[in-house]
Design an enzyme around this catalytic site. Structure first.
Site, PDB file in Angstrom:
ATOM      1  N   ARG A  51     -44.640  -0.078 135.377  1.00 16.53           N
ATOM      2  CA  ARG A  51     -46.068  -0.266 135.697  1.00 16.53           C
ATOM      3  C   ARG A  51     -46.372  -0.024 137.178  1.00 16.53           C
ATOM      4  O   ARG A  51     -47.484   0.389 137.514  1.00 16.53           O
ATOM      5  CB  ARG A  51     -46.505  -1.681 135.315  1.00 16.53           C
ATOM      6  CG  ARG A  51     -46.708  -1.808 133.822  1.00 16.53           C
ATOM      7  CD  ARG A  51     -47.170  -3.180 133.448  1.00 16.53           C
ATOM      8  NE  ARG A  51     -47.738  -3.169 132.115  1.00 16.53           N
ATOM      9  CZ  ARG A  51     -48.063  -4.269 131.445  1.00 16.53           C
ATOM     10  NH1 ARG A  51     -47.874  -5.448 131.982  1.00 16.53           N
ATOM     11  NH2 ARG A  51     -48.586  -4.173 130.244  1.00 16.53           N
ATOM     12  N   LYS A 215     -46.191  -9.325 113.689  1.00 20.61           N
ATOM     13  CA  LYS A 215     -47.207 -10.011 112.895  1.00 20.61           C
ATOM     14  C   LYS A 215     -48.326  -9.108 112.401  1.00 20.61           C
ATOM     15  O   LYS A 215     -48.901  -8.341 113.167  1.00 20.61           O
ATOM     16  CB  LYS A 215     -47.836 -11.138 113.728  1.00 20.61           C
ATOM     17  CG  LYS A 215     -46.941 -12.368 113.798  1.00 20.61           C
ATOM     18  CD  LYS A 215     -47.303 -13.250 114.961  1.00 20.61           C
ATOM     19  CE  LYS A 215     -48.573 -14.041 114.682  1.00 20.61           C
ATOM     20  NZ  LYS A 215     -49.017 -14.787 115.863  1.00 20.61           N
ATOM     21  N   GLY A 371     -46.008  -3.473 124.424  1.00 24.27           N
ATOM     22  CA  GLY A 371     -44.930  -3.839 125.339  1.00 24.27           C
ATOM     23  C   GLY A 371     -43.552  -3.616 124.756  1.00 24.27           C
ATOM     24  O   GLY A 371     -42.702  -2.957 125.368  1.00 24.27           O
ATOM     25  N   GLY A 394     -52.000  -5.025 124.656  1.00 23.85           N
ATOM     26  CA  GLY A 394     -53.238  -5.538 124.052  1.00 23.85           C
ATOM     27  C   GLY A 394     -54.431  -4.638 124.319  1.00 23.85           C
ATOM     28  O   GLY A 394     -55.245  -4.382 123.434  1.00 23.85           O
TER      29      GLY A 394
HETATM   30  P1  ADP Z   1     -45.448  -4.558 120.605  1.00 20.60           P
HETATM   31  O1  ADP Z   1     -45.117  -5.446 121.778  1.00 20.60           O
HETATM   32  O2  ADP Z   1     -44.887  -3.188 120.750  1.00 20.60           O
HETATM   33  O3  ADP Z   1     -46.899  -4.572 120.261  1.00 20.60           O
HETATM   34  P2  ADP Z   1     -44.805  -6.662 118.726  1.00 20.60           P
HETATM   35  O4  ADP Z   1     -44.832  -7.658 119.827  1.00 20.60           O
HETATM   36  O5  ADP Z   1     -45.860  -6.709 117.706  1.00 20.60           O
HETATM   37  O6  ADP Z   1     -44.674  -5.170 119.323  1.00 20.60           O
HETATM   38  O7  ADP Z   1     -43.448  -6.805 117.912  1.00 20.60           O
HETATM   39  C1  ADP Z   1     -42.180  -6.790 118.508  1.00 20.60           C
HETATM   40  C2  ADP Z   1     -41.295  -7.866 117.948  1.00 20.60           C
HETATM   41  O8  ADP Z   1     -41.232  -7.808 116.536  1.00 20.60           O
HETATM   42  C3  ADP Z   1     -39.888  -7.707 118.447  1.00 20.60           C
HETATM   43  O9  ADP Z   1     -39.537  -8.855 119.200  1.00 20.60           O
HETATM   44  C4  ADP Z   1     -39.056  -7.608 117.172  1.00 20.60           C
HETATM   45  O10 ADP Z   1     -37.819  -8.317 117.250  1.00 20.60           O
HETATM   46  C5  ADP Z   1     -39.952  -8.245 116.138  1.00 20.60           C
HETATM   47  N1  ADP Z   1     -39.639  -7.769 114.777  1.00 20.60           N
HETATM   48  C6  ADP Z   1     -39.700  -6.513 114.311  1.00 20.60           C
HETATM   49  N2  ADP Z   1     -39.293  -6.458 113.030  1.00 20.60           N
HETATM   50  C7  ADP Z   1     -38.970  -7.706 112.662  1.00 20.60           C
HETATM   51  C8  ADP Z   1     -38.490  -8.305 111.438  1.00 20.60           C
HETATM   52  N3  ADP Z   1     -38.260  -7.563 110.365  1.00 20.60           N
HETATM   53  N4  ADP Z   1     -38.296  -9.647 111.426  1.00 20.60           N
HETATM   54  C9  ADP Z   1     -38.529 -10.386 112.534  1.00 20.60           C
HETATM   55  N5  ADP Z   1     -38.981  -9.887 113.705  1.00 20.60           N
HETATM   56  C10 ADP Z   1     -39.212  -8.555 113.768  1.00 20.60           C
HETATM   57 MG    MG Z   2     -44.862  -7.558 121.948  1.00 14.17          MG
END
Ligand code: ADP
Ligand code: MG
Length: 430
Positions: A51, A215, A371, A394
């Site tokens: 960043r 989620k 992230g 976000g």
């Molecule tokens: P981003 O930061 O790219 O938006 P998220 O924060 O939504 O992504 O998701 C990332 C997290 O999701 C990671 O910490 C990863 O370990 C978790 N994750 C991905 N698949 C699974 C799964 N099948 N079960 C539990 N956690 C998961």
């Molecule tokens: Mg994340």
């Protein structure tokens, strides 16, 4: 809840290259909210400077144009009641920035105050001041007018280059540009808005959205908004823990996997919307499972067999990797957000790494945001092959969802006081 499906038009924005910055105090809101780690001597250092690097073009250009630079950012979540917190000081960031710019970076030990005012007013053209963590002041997150005025007193010109913080109506994001009318988006901000606009209103089809992560509830708005913009031949591929809830909605057994039962109806709505538009929703057909997030061996289970009790789906399987990769290869536009599994654990990183490869090799226009997704992309060593790697998690999701970003609206208001972006429409389930 219905989400406004009209893409947010980008408002007319003032231009960075037209700002008069010569020998003037320019306050640049940057997003230096970077991960830190403690070095061997116990001193905090910057763990990932992506960043900081991303905003260097803006800073170098302002210095070239003879500006007196005053930079400000938040870092983490300090308790504003406590004020200064050594663990979340901007000091290690100032050190890294000084190395990158090859210039001295002056660091007052406060955000605002008499000492800061004196330091800033003594700053000459070509010199750089970095204010302390904005969130040491309670007025930042509250968008307190008095705090915004205190920041505004430190400058003649305001530049917002903090795309990753522009979905927050905080004092340094919306309060200052209301007062300082000589303002504009920085080069990084402009690049982010242009790149993400190609996902929002200049979509070339076939479009593939690859979504995953932890989620459904975090990403539902984006999924619905994207589905409403897709046409026959486009696809949404879903992996990660998100896929579990979608698979459950299709009647699969998921054992002890992470699922969100309260989101099953939302998943069904996504299926219905996609079906009505002839858009494919691709879900995993095989899964890599383990007994816990820290398990060191992955067991492959076909979705048709079902995941037994006591086992959790922690990554997509090899057949799914190929299915998703084949679809990605045909995309003219691709957006990826959310890892396919628990990629932090090497036993469950395969799906995410395979998608990083597929996205990097995709001949279409590719954008990656989020992230953890960007961290995974960097881990794969393929970030250079992606057209746009967003610095905003976000913020990029809210923009793609079609929501107004308060930081962008605040810059636009001066050019077009009637501009307001689209917002989700509450209570209307059309
Ligand atoms: P981003 O930061 O790219 O938006 P998220 O924060 O939504 O992504 O998701 C990332 C997290 O999701 C990671 O910490 C990863 O370990 C978790 N994750 C991905 N698949 C699974 C799964 N099948 N079960 C539990 N956690 C998961
Ligand atoms: Mg994340």
């Amino acid at each position: 809840m219905r989400y406004a499906c009209d893409p947010m038009p980008l408002p007319p924005l003032p231009r960075f290259d037209e700002l008069d910055v010569d020998n003037r105090r320019v306050l640049v809101r940057v997003d230096f909210n970077v991960p830190l780690h403690a070095g061997p001597d116990g001193q905090q250092t910057v763990a990932d400077d992506t960043r900081i690097q991303a905003t260097l073009p803006t800073l170098r250009e302002l210095l070239r144009r003879n500006a007196r630079l005053v930079l400000c950012s938040h870092l983490g979540r300090p308790d504003p009641k406590v004020g200064f917190d050594r663990a979340l000081s901007m000091e290690p960031i100032g050190r890294r920035l000084a190395e990158l710019l090859e210039l001295e970076v002056r660091l007052p030990d406060e955000v605002v105050g008499d000492g800061v005012t004196k330091l800033v007013n003594d700053t000459r053209a070509g010199q750089v001041v970095l204010l302390e963590n904005l969130r040491f002041e309670a007025g930042e997150e509250r968008n307190d007018p008095e705090f915004a005025r205190a920041l505004a007193k430190l400058c003649d010109v305001y530049v917002n280059d903090a795309f990753g913080a522009s979905h927050r109506a905080h004092a340094s994001i919306v309060g200052v540009p209301e007062i300082i009318h000589d303002h504009a988006p920085g080069l990084l901000m402009t690049r982010e808005l242009e790149a993400l606009s190609r996902i929002v209103d200049r979509l070339e089809h076939p479009f593939v959205a690859l979504v995953g992560g932890a989620k459904v509830s975090d990403k539902l708005g984006v999924l619905v908004a994207l589905t409403e913009r897709l046409v026959a031949g486009d696809a949404i591929a879903i992996g990660g823990a998100m896929a579990n809830t979608f698979l459950l909605a299709r009647g699969a057994s998921l054992g002890s996997s992470r699922v969100e039962r309260e989101r099953l109806n939302d998943c069904k709505r996504v299926f219905d919307k996609a079906a009505a538009r002839d858009v494919a929703v691709l879900l995993p057909v095989d899964l890599r499972c383990g007994g816990s997030l820290t398990d060191s061996v992955a067991q492959v289970i076909h979705v048709d067999e079902g995941v037994p009790e006591g086992r959790m789906a922690l990554d997509i399987g090899a057949v799914t990797e190929r299915l998703f990769a084949n679809t990605i290869a045909k995309a003219k536009t691709l957006f990826w957000n959310g890892p396919m599994g628990v990629f932090e654990n090497p036993a469950f990183a395969s799906g995410t790494m395979a998608m990083a490869k597929a996205v990097a090799e995709c001949p279409g226009y590719t954008v990656v945001g989020g992230g953890d997704s960007v961290a995974a992309l960097n881990m794969s060593g393929r970030a250079d092959a992606v057209d746009h790697v967003s610095t905003g998690g976000g913020a990029s999701l809210e923009f793609i969802e079609g929501r107004e970003l308060p930081g962008v609206t605040a810059l636009a208001a001066w050019v077009d006081p009637t501009f307001r972006g689209t917002r989700p429409v509450e209570g209307d389930d059309a």
